[in-house]
Design an enzyme around this catalytic site. Structure first.
Site, PDB file in Angstrom:
ATOM      1  N   CYS A 101     -11.222   2.296   0.615  1.00  0.00           N
ATOM      2  CA  CYS A 101      -9.821   2.680   0.792  1.00  0.00           C
ATOM      3  C   CYS A 101      -9.345   1.941   2.026  1.00  0.00           C
ATOM      4  O   CYS A 101     -10.048   1.918   3.051  1.00  0.00           O
ATOM      5  CB  CYS A 101      -9.706   4.186   0.989  1.00  0.00           C
ATOM      6  SG  CYS A 101      -8.052   4.713   1.489  1.00  0.00           S
ATOM      7  N   THR A 102      -8.192   1.331   1.942  1.00  0.00           N
ATOM      8  CA  THR A 102      -7.762   0.481   3.059  1.00  0.00           C
ATOM      9  C   THR A 102      -7.348   1.296   4.291  1.00  0.00           C
ATOM     10  O   THR A 102      -7.131   0.727   5.356  1.00  0.00           O
ATOM     11  CB  THR A 102      -6.611  -0.448   2.621  1.00  0.00           C
ATOM     12  OG1 THR A 102      -5.567   0.345   2.028  1.00  0.00           O
ATOM     13  CG2 THR A 102      -7.096  -1.475   1.628  1.00  0.00           C
ATOM     14  N   HIS A 103      -7.263   2.611   4.153  1.00  0.00           N
ATOM     15  CA  HIS A 103      -7.024   3.437   5.349  1.00  0.00           C
ATOM     16  C   HIS A 103      -8.297   3.597   6.190  1.00  0.00           C
ATOM     17  O   HIS A 103      -8.221   3.884   7.379  1.00  0.00           O
ATOM     18  CB  HIS A 103      -6.548   4.844   4.945  1.00  0.00           C
ATOM     19  CG  HIS A 103      -5.089   4.927   4.607  1.00  0.00           C
ATOM     20  ND1 HIS A 103      -4.548   4.340   3.488  1.00  0.00           N
ATOM     21  CD2 HIS A 103      -4.058   5.536   5.247  1.00  0.00           C
ATOM     22  CE1 HIS A 103      -3.248   4.599   3.443  1.00  0.00           C
ATOM     23  NE2 HIS A 103      -2.922   5.309   4.491  1.00  0.00           N
ATOM     24  N   CYS A 119      -4.415  -1.877  -1.561  1.00  0.00           N
ATOM     25  CA  CYS A 119      -4.689  -0.450  -1.776  1.00  0.00           C
ATOM     26  C   CYS A 119      -5.697  -0.382  -2.916  1.00  0.00           C
ATOM     27  O   CYS A 119      -5.469  -0.951  -3.991  1.00  0.00           O
ATOM     28  CB  CYS A 119      -3.391   0.242  -2.169  1.00  0.00           C
ATOM     29  SG  CYS A 119      -3.600   1.932  -2.751  1.00  0.00           S
ATOM     30  N   ASN A 120      -6.804   0.290  -2.662  1.00  0.00           N
ATOM     31  CA  ASN A 120      -7.837   0.377  -3.700  1.00  0.00           C
ATOM     32  C   ASN A 120      -7.365   1.194  -4.895  1.00  0.00           C
ATOM     33  O   ASN A 120      -7.636   0.852  -6.039  1.00  0.00           O
ATOM     34  CB  ASN A 120      -9.095   1.014  -3.114  1.00  0.00           C
ATOM     35  CG  ASN A 120      -9.771   0.117  -2.114  1.00  0.00           C
ATOM     36  OD1 ASN A 120     -10.685  -0.619  -2.439  1.00  0.00           O
ATOM     37  ND2 ASN A 120      -9.308   0.141  -0.871  1.00  0.00           N
ATOM     38  N   THR A 121      -6.657   2.297  -4.599  1.00  0.00           N
ATOM     39  CA  THR A 121      -6.196   3.177  -5.674  1.00  0.00           C
ATOM     40  C   THR A 121      -5.250   2.418  -6.606  1.00  0.00           C
ATOM     41  O   THR A 121      -5.340   2.518  -7.834  1.00  0.00           O
ATOM     42  CB  THR A 121      -5.467   4.399  -5.068  1.00  0.00           C
ATOM     43  OG1 THR A 121      -6.246   4.906  -3.983  1.00  0.00           O
ATOM     44  CG2 THR A 121      -5.257   5.485  -6.094  1.00  0.00           C
ATOM     45  N   TYR A 177      -1.295   8.114  -2.777  1.00  0.00           N
ATOM     46  CA  TYR A 177      -1.549   7.677  -4.155  1.00  0.00           C
ATOM     47  C   TYR A 177      -2.842   8.304  -4.709  1.00  0.00           C
ATOM     48  O   TYR A 177      -2.983   8.492  -5.920  1.00  0.00           O
ATOM     49  CB  TYR A 177      -1.724   6.153  -4.204  1.00  0.00           C
ATOM     50  CG  TYR A 177      -0.450   5.325  -4.211  1.00  0.00           C
ATOM     51  CD1 TYR A 177       0.813   5.894  -4.110  1.00  0.00           C
ATOM     52  CD2 TYR A 177      -0.535   3.933  -4.335  1.00  0.00           C
ATOM     53  CE1 TYR A 177       1.958   5.104  -4.120  1.00  0.00           C
ATOM     54  CE2 TYR A 177       0.611   3.132  -4.359  1.00  0.00           C
ATOM     55  CZ  TYR A 177       1.853   3.722  -4.246  1.00  0.00           C
ATOM     56  OH  TYR A 177       2.975   2.940  -4.257  1.00  0.00           O
ATOM     57  N   GLY A 178      -3.800   8.560  -3.808  1.00  0.00           N
ATOM     58  CA  GLY A 178      -5.162   8.932  -4.225  1.00  0.00           C
ATOM     59  C   GLY A 178      -5.250  10.043  -5.253  1.00  0.00           C
ATOM     60  O   GLY A 178      -5.998   9.934  -6.224  1.00  0.00           O
ATOM     61  N   GLU A 189      -3.210   8.623   8.228  1.00  0.00           N
ATOM     62  CA  GLU A 189      -1.759   8.420   8.175  1.00  0.00           C
ATOM     63  C   GLU A 189      -1.063   9.215   9.292  1.00  0.00           C
ATOM     64  O   GLU A 189      -0.049   8.791   9.821  1.00  0.00           O
ATOM     65  CB  GLU A 189      -1.242   8.839   6.790  1.00  0.00           C
ATOM     66  CG  GLU A 189       0.116   8.301   6.411  1.00  0.00           C
ATOM     67  CD  GLU A 189       0.173   6.800   6.088  1.00  0.00           C
ATOM     68  OE1 GLU A 189      -0.852   6.200   5.741  1.00  0.00           O
ATOM     69  OE2 GLU A 189       1.278   6.239   6.194  1.00  0.00           O
ATOM     70  N   ASP A 218       0.877  -1.179   0.000  1.00  0.00           N
ATOM     71  CA  ASP A 218       0.000   0.000   0.000  1.00  0.00           C
ATOM     72  C   ASP A 218       0.911   1.225   0.000  1.00  0.00           C
ATOM     73  O   ASP A 218       2.133   1.101   0.142  1.00  0.00           O
ATOM     74  CB  ASP A 218      -0.886  -0.016   1.258  1.00  0.00           C
ATOM     75  CG  ASP A 218      -1.848   1.174   1.319  1.00  0.00           C
ATOM     76  OD1 ASP A 218      -2.323   1.616   0.262  1.00  0.00           O
ATOM     77  OD2 ASP A 218      -2.125   1.666   2.426  1.00  0.00           O
ATOM     78  N   SER A 219       0.295   2.401  -0.102  1.00  0.00           N
ATOM     79  CA  SER A 219       1.083   3.636  -0.020  1.00  0.00           C
ATOM     80  C   SER A 219       1.498   3.939   1.422  1.00  0.00           C
ATOM     81  O   SER A 219       2.397   4.741   1.644  1.00  0.00           O
ATOM     82  CB  SER A 219       0.242   4.806  -0.536  1.00  0.00           C
ATOM     83  OG  SER A 219      -0.940   4.904   0.239  1.00  0.00           O
TER      84      SER A 219
HETATM   85  N1  DGL Z   1      -4.897   3.034   1.122  1.00  0.00           N
HETATM   86  C1  DGL Z   1      -4.998   3.410  -0.218  1.00  0.00           C
HETATM   87  C2  DGL Z   1      -6.306   3.021  -0.853  1.00  0.00           C
HETATM   88  O1  DGL Z   1      -6.839   2.028  -0.497  1.00  0.00           O
HETATM   89  C3  DGL Z   1      -4.434   4.683  -0.723  1.00  0.00           C
HETATM   90  C4  DGL Z   1      -4.426   5.908   0.053  1.00  0.00           C
HETATM   91  C5  DGL Z   1      -3.592   6.969  -0.648  1.00  0.00           C
HETATM   92  O2  DGL Z   1      -2.372   6.775  -0.719  1.00  0.00           O
HETATM   93  O3  DGL Z   1      -4.179   7.949  -1.130  1.00  0.00           O
HETATM   94  O4  DGL Z   1      -6.826   3.652  -1.731  1.00  0.00           O
END
Ligand code: DGL
Length: 278
Positions: A185-187, A74-76, A43-44, A153, A11-12
């Protein structure tokens, strides 16, 4: 037959740790290598092509460490790179979007699903497509939720700022009245207590961690790749400074946090820029 090689997960930042934790819970015999691309976080808001390039390099890096399967936690990055990664690598690659979308389709009763995600994931339309593929009669409201990833984060997932940001983002969703909300989003699983508070417990909240880990278990079993009795070993690699990452990682893993090693972006680029990845 038993395959002791580790599973690669990336992930990011800290978000993918929610998937890692579930993988370790469901598959305790499996070793893991987690990669957090802190040097490129977030990443978003980035272009898909750039996220794809980062992702393919990370997968190449993980492949050099002899992983047997990669989870794009990571979804993105799943939206930007899953197809390209499957075209490029021969090891199984599992993303987080389809498992989450399928879990939501199973859960909804009023046939209305909302999705919150980064801008990149929303723009890709991947959740909408995955849900409509499973059941075209379900209504979908996908929304980008700016700022939430940064709050998580920074370790502020329980803060008044996070609650205010969620109230602003979720207002349109509450109006739409879905019975199911995907944390795309995994966050976001780290925001779950506040999301539950703001939505007053009226929605089934789906995150991809559980369903993705279950899918990994199926892929390993079907391909004779599962580990059996070896003691599992876990390792974390990060690009960039791990200071903030460590705070949230400790909350998630307490004393079981795997050892963390910093790698330079240059090294990942060098290792990852061979052949089709360049
Ligand atoms: N956790 C990531 C996701 O699932 C990315 C968050 C990011 O870096 O913007 O999209």
């Amino acid at each position: 037959m038993s395959d002791p090689r580790p599973i690669g997960v990336f992930d990011s930042g800290v978000g993918g740790l929610t998937v890692l934790r579930e993988l370790q819970r469901q598959l305790p015999a499996e070793s893991t290598i987690y990669f957090a691309d802190l040097g490129h976080f977030p990443y978003g808001p980035r272009f898909q092509g750039q996220v794809r390039q980062f992702s393919l390099r990370i997968i190449r890096f993980l492949e050099e460490l002899d992983v047997k399967l990669v989870v794009i936690a990571c979804n993105t990055a799943t939206a930007a790179a899953l197809n390209a990664a499957r075209e490029t690598f021969d090891i199984p690659i599992v993303g987080v979007i389809t498992p989450g979308a399928q879990a939501a389709v199973q859960a909804t009763r009023n046939k209305k699903i909302a999705v919150i995600s980064t801008e990149g994931t929303k723009q890709s339309g991947e959740y909408l497509h995955a849900i409509k593929e499973a059941n075209p009669t379900i209504g979908v409201l996908p929304l980008a939720a700016p700022g939430l990833v940064e709050l998580v984060e920074r370790g502020q997932a329980q803060s008044p700022e996070a609650e205010a940001a969620l109230r602003a983002t979720l207002a349109e969703i509450i109006e739409y009245a879905p019975d199911t909300l995907i944390l795309g989003c995994t966050h976001y699983p780290l925001l779950r207590p506040l999301i539950q508070k703001v939505t007053e417990g009226k929605m089934t909240i789906v995150d991809s961690a559980h369903t993705t880990a279950a899918r990994v278990a199926r892929v390993l079993a079907a391909n004779g790749l599962a580990a059996a009795n070896e003691p599992a070993r876990h390792q974390i690699y990060v690009t960039g400074s791990p200071d903030q990452f460590l705070q949230t990682a400790h909350i998630l893993f307490e004393n079981a946090l795997p050892p963390i090693q910093t790698v330079s972006l240059e090294l990942v680029e060098q290792m990852g820029s061979r052949e089709a990845v360049g």
